[in-house]
Design a protein around this motif. Structure first.
Motif, mmCIF file in Angstrom:
data_model
loop_
_atom_site.group_PDB
_atom_site.id
_atom_site.type_symbol
_atom_site.label_atom_id
_atom_site.label_comp_id
_atom_site.label_asym_id
_atom_site.label_seq_id
_atom_site.Cartn_x
_atom_site.Cartn_y
_atom_site.Cartn_z
ATOM 1 N N ARG A 129 1.692 16.331 -18.839
ATOM 2 C CA ARG A 129 1.434 15.591 -17.586
ATOM 3 C C ARG A 129 2.722 15.388 -16.799
ATOM 4 N NH1 ARG A 129 -3.318 11.680 -19.372
ATOM 5 N NH2 ARG A 129 -5.006 12.863 -18.404
ATOM 6 N N CYS A 171 3.550 18.428 -15.026
ATOM 7 C CA CYS A 171 2.637 18.600 -13.877
ATOM 8 C C CYS A 171 3.110 17.829 -12.644
ATOM 9 C CB CYS A 171 1.221 18.163 -14.249
ATOM 10 S SG CYS A 171 0.426 19.332 -15.352
ATOM 11 N N VAL A 231 2.935 19.667 -8.937
ATOM 12 C CA VAL A 231 1.733 19.330 -8.176
ATOM 13 C C VAL A 231 1.849 19.641 -6.684
ATOM 14 C CG1 VAL A 231 2.342 16.880 -7.809
ATOM 15 C CG2 VAL A 231 -0.071 17.561 -7.992
ATOM 16 N N ASP A 285 1.209 25.316 -4.593
ATOM 17 C CA ASP A 285 -0.138 25.885 -4.702
ATOM 18 C C ASP A 285 -0.064 27.160 -5.518
ATOM 19 O OD1 ASP A 285 -1.717 24.080 -3.280
ATOM 20 O OD2 ASP A 285 -0.874 24.838 -1.391
ATOM 21 N N ALA A 319 -4.194 23.062 -15.933
ATOM 22 C CA ALA A 319 -5.315 23.449 -15.057
ATOM 23 C C ALA A 319 -6.119 22.220 -14.653
ATOM 24 C CB ALA A 319 -6.207 24.462 -15.768
ATOM 25 N N ARG A 320 -6.293 21.301 -15.587
ATOM 26 C CA ARG A 320 -7.037 20.063 -15.292
ATOM 27 C C ARG A 320 -6.276 19.210 -14.266
ATOM 28 N NH1 ARG A 320 -6.692 14.240 -15.541
ATOM 29 N NH2 ARG A 320 -8.848 13.549 -15.580
ATOM 30 N N GLU A 321 -4.967 19.069 -14.462
ATOM 31 C CA GLU A 321 -4.179 18.201 -13.567
ATOM 32 C C GLU A 321 -4.048 18.797 -12.174
ATOM 33 O OE1 GLU A 321 -3.480 15.178 -14.371
ATOM 34 O OE2 GLU A 321 -4.112 15.472 -16.448
ATOM 35 N N LEU A 322 -3.915 20.117 -12.095
ATOM 36 C CA LEU A 322 -3.682 20.768 -10.796
ATOM 37 C C LEU A 322 -4.977 21.306 -10.184
ATOM 38 C CD1 LEU A 322 -0.329 22.727 -11.414
ATOM 39 C CD2 LEU A 322 -0.678 20.309 -10.897
ATOM 40 N N ASN A 323 -6.080 21.079 -10.862
ATOM 41 C CA ASN A 323 -7.396 21.546 -10.412
ATOM 42 C C ASN A 323 -7.428 23.061 -10.191
ATOM 43 O OD1 ASN A 323 -10.095 21.190 -9.780
ATOM 44 N ND2 ASN A 323 -9.676 20.913 -7.588
ATOM 45 N N VAL A 324 -6.912 23.775 -11.171
ATOM 46 C CA VAL A 324 -6.930 25.242 -11.120
ATOM 47 C C VAL A 324 -8.081 25.730 -11.991
ATOM 48 C CG1 VAL A 324 -5.645 27.335 -11.754
ATOM 49 C CG2 VAL A 324 -4.433 25.382 -10.763
ATOM 50 N N ARG A 325 -8.883 26.648 -11.445
ATOM 51 C CA ARG A 325 -10.047 27.150 -12.205
ATOM 52 C C ARG A 325 -9.879 28.591 -12.656
ATOM 53 N NH1 ARG A 325 -13.952 22.778 -12.597
ATOM 54 N NH2 ARG A 325 -13.037 21.290 -11.147
#
Ligand SMILES: O=P(O)(O)OC[C@H]1O[C@H](OP(=O)(O)OP(=O)(O)O)[C@H](O)[C@@H]1O
Ligand code: HPA
Ligand SMILES: [Mg+2]
Length: 158
Positions: A21, A24, A28, A31, A50-56
């Motif tokens: 974290r 991250c 953050v 992009d 991926a969860r913290e930066l909302n990467v799929r």
């Protein structure tokens, strides 16, 4: 060789999560098109990032090299079909830098991060969180289990 390690740095799940974290926070504002995880050690930090930066979008570079503490030849089992531009490349640590050097050749334009870095490998990554001594073996939580510990008095006086 296993005997180049004279100390242990034990990382708990909690510690790893806090460290990822923290890393991250330093990523953050950027992009990324997606994340490339270096298997297998990079998979868990990659999932947390991926969860913290909302990467799929998550891909892998699959490498086989160490057999526990002994480093053997480096085998690339799977690569990717781009040069890493716009991608975040993630591994758990960089030690001698052998893995990082190989993956950098494959994805020269990726932004390469590790959670932990030892001095020999450190120049090969763009960012890392914590530096660890070269002779220190990082013991990750996925390689450990919870075990019974004898009371001190029994260990000492028996
Ligand atoms: O800088 P180096 O000396 O190359 O060492 C670092 C690499 O070693 C570990 O992987 P390992 O080969 O043990 O495989 P794993 O990720 O499948 O556990 C670690 O996850 C790094 O990828
Ligand atoms: O210090 C380490 N810990 C776990 N795996 C590793 N692979 C290379 N160095 C290490
Ligand atoms: Mg690895």
């Amino acid at each position: 060789m296993a005997n180049r390690y004279h100390q242990h740095f034990t990382v708990s799940w909690d510690q790893l999560h806090r460290d990822v974290r923290e890393l991250c926070h330093r990523l953050v504002e950027r992009d990324f098109k997606g994340i490339v995880a270096i298997t297998r050690g990079g998979l868990i930090p990659a999932a947390l990032i991926a969860r913290e930066l909302n990467v799929r979008l998550i891909d892998t570079v699959c490498i086989s090299s160490y057999d526990h503490m002994n480093q053997g030849g480096l085998d690339v089992l799977k690569g990717v079909d781009h040069d890493g531009e716009g991608w975040l490349l993630v591994d758990d640590l960089v030690d001698t830098g052998k893995t990082a050097r190989k993956v950098r050749e494959m994805l020269p334009k990726a932004h390469f991060v590790t959670v932990y870095a030892k001095p020999e490998g450190r120049p090969l990554v763009d960012q890392y969180l914590t530096e660890v001594a070269q002779d220190c073996w990082i013991q990750f939580p996925w390689d450990m289990g919870i075990a019974y510990v004898e009371p001190l008095v029994d260990q000492v006086k028996r």
